[in-house]
Design an enzyme around this catalytic site. Structure first.
Site, PDB file in Angstrom:
ATOM      1  N   GLY A  10       0.753  -1.245   0.000  1.00  0.00           N
ATOM      2  CA  GLY A  10       0.000   0.000   0.000  1.00  0.00           C
ATOM      3  C   GLY A  10       0.780   1.290   0.000  1.00  0.00           C
ATOM      4  O   GLY A  10       0.184   2.370   0.104  1.00  0.00           O
ATOM      5  N   ASP A  15       1.747  -1.178 -10.806  1.00  0.00           N
ATOM      6  CA  ASP A  15       3.045  -1.622 -10.287  1.00  0.00           C
ATOM      7  C   ASP A  15       2.942  -3.140 -10.193  1.00  0.00           C
ATOM      8  O   ASP A  15       2.405  -3.669  -9.228  1.00  0.00           O
ATOM      9  CB  ASP A  15       3.320  -0.993  -8.919  1.00  0.00           C
ATOM     10  CG  ASP A  15       4.690  -1.381  -8.395  1.00  0.00           C
ATOM     11  OD1 ASP A  15       5.683  -0.979  -9.014  1.00  0.00           O
ATOM     12  OD2 ASP A  15       4.761  -2.106  -7.381  1.00  0.00           O
ATOM     13  N   CYS A  52       9.890  -3.361  -9.857  1.00  0.00           N
ATOM     14  CA  CYS A  52      11.090  -3.206  -9.030  1.00  0.00           C
ATOM     15  C   CYS A  52      12.176  -4.141  -9.551  1.00  0.00           C
ATOM     16  O   CYS A  52      12.833  -4.827  -8.778  1.00  0.00           O
ATOM     17  CB  CYS A  52      10.785  -3.452  -7.553  1.00  0.00           C
ATOM     18  SG  CYS A  52      10.093  -5.076  -7.195  1.00  0.00           S
TER      19      CYS A  52
END
Length: 436
Positions: A268, A333, A386
């Protein structure tokens, strides 16, 4: 209070959970430390350092063991292999622990685990390495792949993948960055109020606080035991988030009243950052695949005290008809190979494979194809990972532009550890054509 032997037994158990049973390092370590909360701060720090350090240097450690042991690493019993790995790490990287003590404790743990007949083997290998520690030679740069793989404990396939895109100096800089000691990066919440007072409250709790000079309200913290022990954390005065990840909300730059959908949001950080930027207006809908992940989201939302954010279970690969054309901003993401965060999750380098990367590229494209429909005309789509992998990053962006010409790439960036600030991370921002 647990003895030092108990600490090493816990190290063994944790490493076995990770290397033998396939658990993720951050989860295995957290579960063990949560179970043994009575351990003092120093002991918990020792366990954490040896577990993470062994994983960070495991390719190098295995090369050393293979040189000095007649039984090669891949032929050893998992318990013995793990005891030797963690012991070599302590001997090579922890000057505060005498080699003699490392050897003695390793022999004791082997015996306790029922390997009395292998005590002599464990003792012999470790004492041989101790005697020859000054003469241990690592590969030189004549074979760049072997050098980078062993010196920075990176799988050879990954070194080759990066060398196909980046020069050797860049790959070496990233390798060094992954092995550096990582402090926790936090973003101060607006509810924390005055910055000076916030820092004082942290310091009162025994936390060492350093400001990040290039970003407002961002700090590096260290010296604490565990987060849940900090009242400032429980109060929602800060959120743990890497600087690279913070760039998503900075790039999105939401305006008052925006509707934002974060399609793979747990735990979050980006959703909460965006809700803070909306300053009580608009709505952020934080979604993820499972009830467990949504519970994580809900915990963090409740701690934040924000009212313009909600969480719900939603499979990002399945179109939600009610969301089509409704979002000013969509944050994607997405699940990725995680190769940008090896400094924080060192075991990922041993879990990931090229085949898994191929499957992730397919999943990322499947999700992008669905969630781009949620963006209003004139709205923004932010795609991020990432990882450091061209196929998951720049190649996916090129594919998306070709498949969806109504989305125009505004900017993209591959953030590299050791070269840029923060973890390895990729962001691309698109804007959808308006009907005007």
């Amino acid at each position: 209070m647990a003895s030092s032997v108990s600490s090493r037994e816990l190290i063994l158990e944790t490493l076995l959970m990770i290397t033998r049973d396939g658990q993720y390092s951050h989860i295995a370590l957290k579960n063990v430390l949560d179970q043994y909360q009575y351990l003092d701060k120093k002991e918990r720090a020792f366990i954490t350092r040896v577990v993470n350090g062994t994983l960070e240097h495991m390719v190098e450690i295995d090369a050393i063991l293979n040189r000095f042991s007649k039984v090669k690493v891949n032929k050893m019993k998992p318990v013995i292999r793990t005891i030797l790995r963690s012991s070599v790490y302590q001997m090579r990287y922890m000057d505060s622990v005498p080699d003699r003590a490392v050897c003695n404790e390793a022999v004791k743990v082997a015996a306790k685990r029922g390997f009395v007949n292998l005590k002599g083997f464990v003792n012999g290998v470790l004492r041989t390495i101790s005697r020859n520690r000054e003469d241990i030679q690592l590969p030189d740069k004549t074979d760049m792949v072997t050098y980078l793989s062993i010196v920075y404990s990176l799988p050879e396939w990954l070194v080759k993948q990066w060398l196909a895109v980046y020069d050797a100096d860049t790959v070496e800089t990233m390798g060094k960055a992954f092995l550096e000691n990582k402090k926790t990066t936090i973003r101060k919440s607006p509810k924390a109020g005055d910055t000076t007072e916030f820092v004082k409250r942290l310091e009162t709790e025994g936390v060492i606080v350093e400001p990040e000079t290039q970003m407002k309200d961002v700090f590096y913290i260290s010296g604490y035991d565990y987060l849940e022990k900090l009242q400032t954390f429980r109060n929602g005065e800060f959120y743990v988030q890497d600087i690279s990840s913070m760039q998503v909300a900075e790039w999105a730059d939401p305006k008052a009243g925006d509707v934002i959908i974060d399609v793979c949001a747990a735990p979050g950080g980006k959703s909460i950052h965006l809700a803070e930027k909306l300053d009580g207006t608009g709505m952020v809908e934080a979604r993820d695949l499972t009830e467990y992940k949504v519970e994580l989201l809900q915990e963090n939302i409740e701690r934040s005290g924000l009212t313009n954010i909600c969480a719900r279970v939603q499979d990002a690969t399945v179109k939600d008809p009610e969301s089509v054309g409704n979002a000013d901003i969509v944050i994607a993401d997405l699940p990725c190979s995680g190769l940008g965060i090896l400094g924080r999750k060192p075991d990922l380098r041993y879990k990931m494979t090229p085949k898994m990367q191929e499957e992730l590229v397919k999943l990322q494209r499947e999700i992008l194809k669905v969630v781009c429909e949620y963006v209003k005309p004139g709205g923004k789509l932010l795609y991020s990972t990432c990882t450091i992998h061209k196929a998951e990053n720049e190649d996916n962006t090129a594919w998306f532009q070709k498949e969806h010409p109504e989305f125009h790439l505004q900017k993209e960036k591959q953030i590299l550890p050791g070269i840029d600030i923060g973890d390895g991370f990729y962001i691309a921002m698109f804007q959808r054509e308006s009907h005007e």
